[in-house]
Design an enzyme around this catalytic site. Sequence first.
Site, PDB file in Angstrom:
ATOM      1  N   CYS A  86       0.829  -1.207   0.000  1.00  0.00           N
ATOM      2  CA  CYS A  86       0.000   0.000   0.000  1.00  0.00           C
ATOM      3  C   CYS A  86       0.863   1.257   0.000  1.00  0.00           C
ATOM      4  O   CYS A  86       0.519   2.266  -0.614  1.00  0.00           O
ATOM      5  CB  CYS A  86      -0.921   0.004   1.223  1.00  0.00           C
ATOM      6  SG  CYS A  86      -2.263  -1.200   1.115  1.00  0.00           S
ATOM      7  N   CYS A 142      15.863   2.346  -3.237  1.00  0.00           N
ATOM      8  CA  CYS A 142      14.438   2.068  -3.457  1.00  0.00           C
ATOM      9  C   CYS A 142      13.689   2.699  -2.293  1.00  0.00           C
ATOM     10  O   CYS A 142      14.076   3.764  -1.825  1.00  0.00           O
ATOM     11  CB  CYS A 142      14.182   0.564  -3.551  1.00  0.00           C
ATOM     12  SG  CYS A 142      14.647  -0.373  -2.087  1.00  0.00           S
TER      13      CYS A 142
END
Length: 377
Positions: A189, A335
């Site tokens: 999410c 990342c």
Amino acid sequence: MPDLAPAELQRYARHLAMPEFGLAAQKKLKAARVLCIGAGGLGSPISMYLAAAGVGTLGLVDPDVVEVSNLQRQLLFGQSDIGRPKLEAARDRLLDINPHLEVRMHREMFTAANAREIAADYDLLIDGTDNFPTRYLSNDTAVWLGKPNVYGSILRFEGQVAVFAPHLGAPCYRCMSPTPPKPGLVPSCAEGGVLGVLPGLVGTMQALEAIKLITGIGQPLLGKLLHVDALSLRFRTFTLRRDPDCPVCGENPTITEPIDYQGFCGMTPPPNVPTITVQELQDKRSRQEDHFLLDVREPDEYAAAQIEGSTLIPLAQITARAAEIPRDKPVLVHCRSGVRSAKAVAALQDLGYTQVWSVAGGILAWAKEIDPTLPAA
């Protein structure tokens, strides 16, 4: 079965007025002990509605603190709770909703080391998590303890709800998903985003399924998967079947103890990958040392927040686009948290790159330690 005090009879008057529910069901709720794994987007509506409904004991598992990015969907918390442990803020809110509730706080990760011990004293588990390792662990723990597992998941505009309970004749989560998707294929999410009202919709349905299981009313989603598309408000129900060869609930189970769920779900970084801290990255930038900063997140993540001067090449495209990555200067890869960047570094090493490092902690660490204005959470 515990009796209800006069104040409780008044509080639950609308329940008691229903012939299909009545005093017997309300007493079952008061006697019930429910464990909610996660106090976030799904855990908020789950816990609030179960507290209001009259569940006697509610356990919450969550190690985190409240962050500003939580407030878009986690209605357990408000602005004044930012920085507080989630469970402390949740306890205060839930007891304000219903002072007759007992809240048990487990401020820790739900792990292979503690899952059975935490879950053993509860009647059913509700999965309010957002990651595959905990999802598989909660499923397996529920199977081993013979307890129902009320599953829910959300991403962007879609959600799912099911009740997994092999001891009641229904399949378990592994019957539906024997193996997790490949890393990077399904974003979390945090990576993919979620419409703020969606966890309210899905979490409320999970609370409903728990109430049905506890009280014995209605037809729980045993052997069924309910899918909702919030954009069209379309609900679809799919039939799930038990897998006789399921490694957890099948006729000859091969998994009877917790395993390395991080490794099983491909979330363990490759070993021996060279790393660099965000402070070391910042020092290199301050000294204007030549380097190539590579961002291996997805385009939507990059659009929401990026480190200035970085180049985006998603992890799945690293090999195909390696020609765009220089070999004659240090390549620093980041990342969101450091897992995908470590895999990218390993892939580049396989291609012969020698000057390549993973930025430990990713953009989350950068936002926390270097640039707090970055909306990276």
